[in-house]
Design a protein around this motif. Structure first.
Motif, PDB file in Angstrom:
ATOM      1  N   PHE A 261       0.804  -1.305   0.224  1.00 29.12           N
ATOM      2  CA  PHE A 261      -0.079  -0.229   0.190  1.00 29.12           C
ATOM      3  C   PHE A 261       0.762   1.313  -0.185  1.00 29.12           C
ATOM      4  N   ASP A 262       0.897   2.226  -1.080  1.00 25.46           N
ATOM      5  CA  ASP A 262       1.495   3.104  -1.093  1.00 25.46           C
ATOM      6  C   ASP A 262       0.545   4.416   0.076  1.00 25.46           C
ATOM      7  N   THR A 263       1.263   4.754   0.943  1.00 24.02           N
ATOM      8  CA  THR A 263       0.608   5.688   1.708  1.00 24.02           C
ATOM      9  C   THR A 263       1.744   6.913   1.839  1.00 24.02           C
ATOM     10  N   GLU A 264       0.975   7.906   2.512  1.00 26.92           N
ATOM     11  CA  GLU A 264       1.805   9.328   2.619  1.00 26.92           C
ATOM     12  C   GLU A 264       3.367   9.076   3.275  1.00 26.92           C
ATOM     13  N   THR A 265       3.277   8.120   4.070  1.00 29.81           N
ATOM     14  CA  THR A 265       4.598   7.961   4.804  1.00 29.81           C
ATOM     15  C   THR A 265       5.402   6.862   4.142  1.00 29.81           C
ATOM     16  N   GLY A 266       4.895   6.729   2.865  1.00 32.50           N
ATOM     17  CA  GLY A 266       5.986   5.769   2.304  1.00 32.50           C
ATOM     18  C   GLY A 266       5.108   4.343   2.076  1.00 32.50           C
TER      19      GLY A 266
END
Lengths: 280, 257
Positions: free
Chosen positions: A13-18
């Motif tokens: 999962f690509d999240t805001e924190t990487g």
């Protein structure tokens, strides 16, 4: 030949924190047998099950070296091909009937919808098939259940309706994600014996996802134990009590037992190397 | 004399003109410092008994006495200081927009008890949470941590009796073990009396001295801990619950061939 083969499955999962990896390189193969996937919340067991049907929405990504179902490459399949597989050849039973059944359609409409749309079967015949499916999951009064809405059913009945719905197209593989977690123990035993009979009589493959190690040990042929997105141990269910891995042992030991010792329950020691991030 | 005495309790709800008898003629008594379990399937009325004790469900027949006194409606502040409840779902029982600090200090404020600063810090330490969690919100905590906060909140007023409604059924096995150990330790340290509800016979057996098996709102059978372990139940229903209990499944003698 194996029905399903998965090699080095990764879900990211690509999240805001990487990027966050929910599944980190899971491999297994499945014949016409009962495979259990066990782990605690966040271990990636549900994600593994959903990946087989490619039911992971962006920002999630599925990658695998190889994911083949009955000779068909699931990674290369188009969305149209996947739709043809979902339900018809690979069924999935979700955890909670309260959220997985359509609340504004009665059971009969939900059960016949697929038959009429997908298989182009007439109303009367579809209805007969739906009633037969409800009887197969041991619902005593199928006529009444057909007319009922999901909120009018108990948890056990709702779960059986879902299983019936998944079994109407006679899939070759059934993925059951915590199918009995919301049920009482005596109902749980009934639902399991229904699933068991279906695997035996129809030669279906079953992936049984659960957090309950003892349940899986009793019900499945083979068990994968997952922790933080990895398979930490794979073993024959009948040898579960002889498990070697500290995580599997910890999971087994931390459960209270009737007539067991009264002292504090052993906690799960997560200080070992196996529990650390980034260990291959 | 028993601390909690429930005598011929009935709870009847009126739902759309239809009478629903959730609890019918249940009697039980719990001694001080005892741990008493209620076990049964959904709809057996076990949670309703706890709710009736707290005044959250109507008592339509029979009586509930605590320390010899019949409970009055409304329950009043004295009741809250003696009896507190921990609910099943830690995701639903904590206010999502209140910090842990506010959740824990609110009972003190309501009862006009000072020194909440030190008490909140002590409460967090007692349930094994770092004090740095004090100004976090529930969504920043895991399920097990939230349940620890719910237990800390229930203990803020230093009650004698803790009502536990499936306190670990929403938790993972290893977290369940930690929370059960915590409850056991707190009971020993503070001399608490537990009335605990669970559908898991193994959890009840681990935590309780006596257990009442319930079905369809009625008491089926009361069992002492030794009788449960030795399978000395006399009713068919209690036996079927015992046989279906998950922990029987790994018993080599019982495993299916």
């Amino acid at each position: 030949m194996s029905l399903l083969e998965v090699q080095n499955l990764r879900v990211t999962f690509d999240t805001e924190t990487g990027p966050v990896q929910a599944v980190r390189g899971v491999s297994f193969s499945l014949g016409r047998e009962r495979l259990g996937i066990v782990g605690e919340s966040g271990s990636g067991k549900t994600m593994t099950g959903r990946s087989v049907l490619r039911l992971i929405r962006p920002p999630g990504r599925i990658e695998a070296d190889r994911m083949v179902f009955d000779g068909q490459d699931l990674m290369a399949a188009s969305e149209r091909d996947m739709r043809a597989l979902r339900g018809k050849r690979i069924g999935m039973v979700m955890q909670d009937p309260k959220y997985s059944l359509n609340p504004v359609m009665n059971v009969g409409e939900q059960l016949t919808e697929g038959l009429r749309r997908r298989d182009r079967i007439g109303g009367a015949e579809a209805r007969a098939k739906a009633i037969a499916a409800l009887e197969a999951v041991q619902i005593r009064d199928p006529e009444r259940v057909m007319a009922a809405y999901p909120h009018e059913l108990s948890g056990g009945m709702g779960q059986r309706v879902m299983i019936a719905m998944m079994l109407i197209p006679e899939p070759d593989l059934l993925i059951a994600d915590e199918p009995t977690s919301a049920l009482d123990v005596t109902v749980q035993a009934e639902v399991l014996s229904i699933l068991d009979a279906l695997v035996r009589d129809r030669g279906m493959g079953l992936i049984f996802i659960s957090h309950d190690l003892r349940l899986v040990g009793r019900f499945c042929d083979r068990v994968l134990v997952m922790y933080k997105g990895r398979v930490v141990e794979e073993l024959e269910a009948k040898h579960l009590t002889e498990a070697q891995h500290p995580y599997t042992r910890g999971l087994l030991n931390c459960l209270p037992r009737i007539g067991g010792p009264r002292g504090p329950l052993p906690g799960l020691d997560r200080s070992g190397d196996w529990a650390q991030e980034g260990v291959a | 004399m028993s601390l909690i005495e429930i005598d011929d309790l009935s709870v009847t709800f009126n739902a759309k003109g239809r009478e629903v008898r959730a609890v019918e003629g249940v009697s039980l008594s719990v001694a001080a410092r005892e741990s008493y379990g209620l076990v049964g399937e959904s709809g057996s009325g076990k949670s309703t008994i706890l709710r009736a004790l707290c005044g959250l469900a109507p008592v339509t027949g029979g009586s509930i006495r605590i320390g010899g006194e019949v409970l009055r409606m409304p329950r009043g502040p004295g009741f809250s200081r003696r009896v507190q409840m921990v609910f099943q779902d830690p995701y639903a029982s904590l206010h999502p927009r209140h910090t842990i600090d506010r959740t824990l200090s609110e009972p003190l404020a309501i009862h006009g008890i000072g020194g909440s600063d030190a008490k909140v810090v002590k409460a967090l330490t007692d349930v094994g949470l770092p004090t740095s969690f004090r100004f976090r919100y529930p969504h920043q905590l895991s399920g097990g941590q939230r349940q620890r906060v719910a237990i800390a909140r229930a203990l803020m007023l230093e009650p004698e009796i803790l009502l536990l409604d499936e306190p670990t059924s929403a938790l993972d096995a290893s977290v369940q073990a930690e929370v059960l150990n915590l409850l056991d330790r707190l009971r020993a340290e503070r001399g608490l009396t537990f009335l605990m509800v669970s559908h898991d016979l193994a959890v009840i057996d681990h935590m309780c001295d006596r257990v009442l098996v319930m079905q369809h709102g009625r008491a089926v059978e009361e069992l002492a801990r030794d009788d449960l372990a030795a399978a000395r139940m006399t009713t068919a229903y209690a036996r079927s619950l015992f046989e279906a209990s998950a922990d029987r499944m790994l018993d080599p003698a019982k495993a299916p061939a």
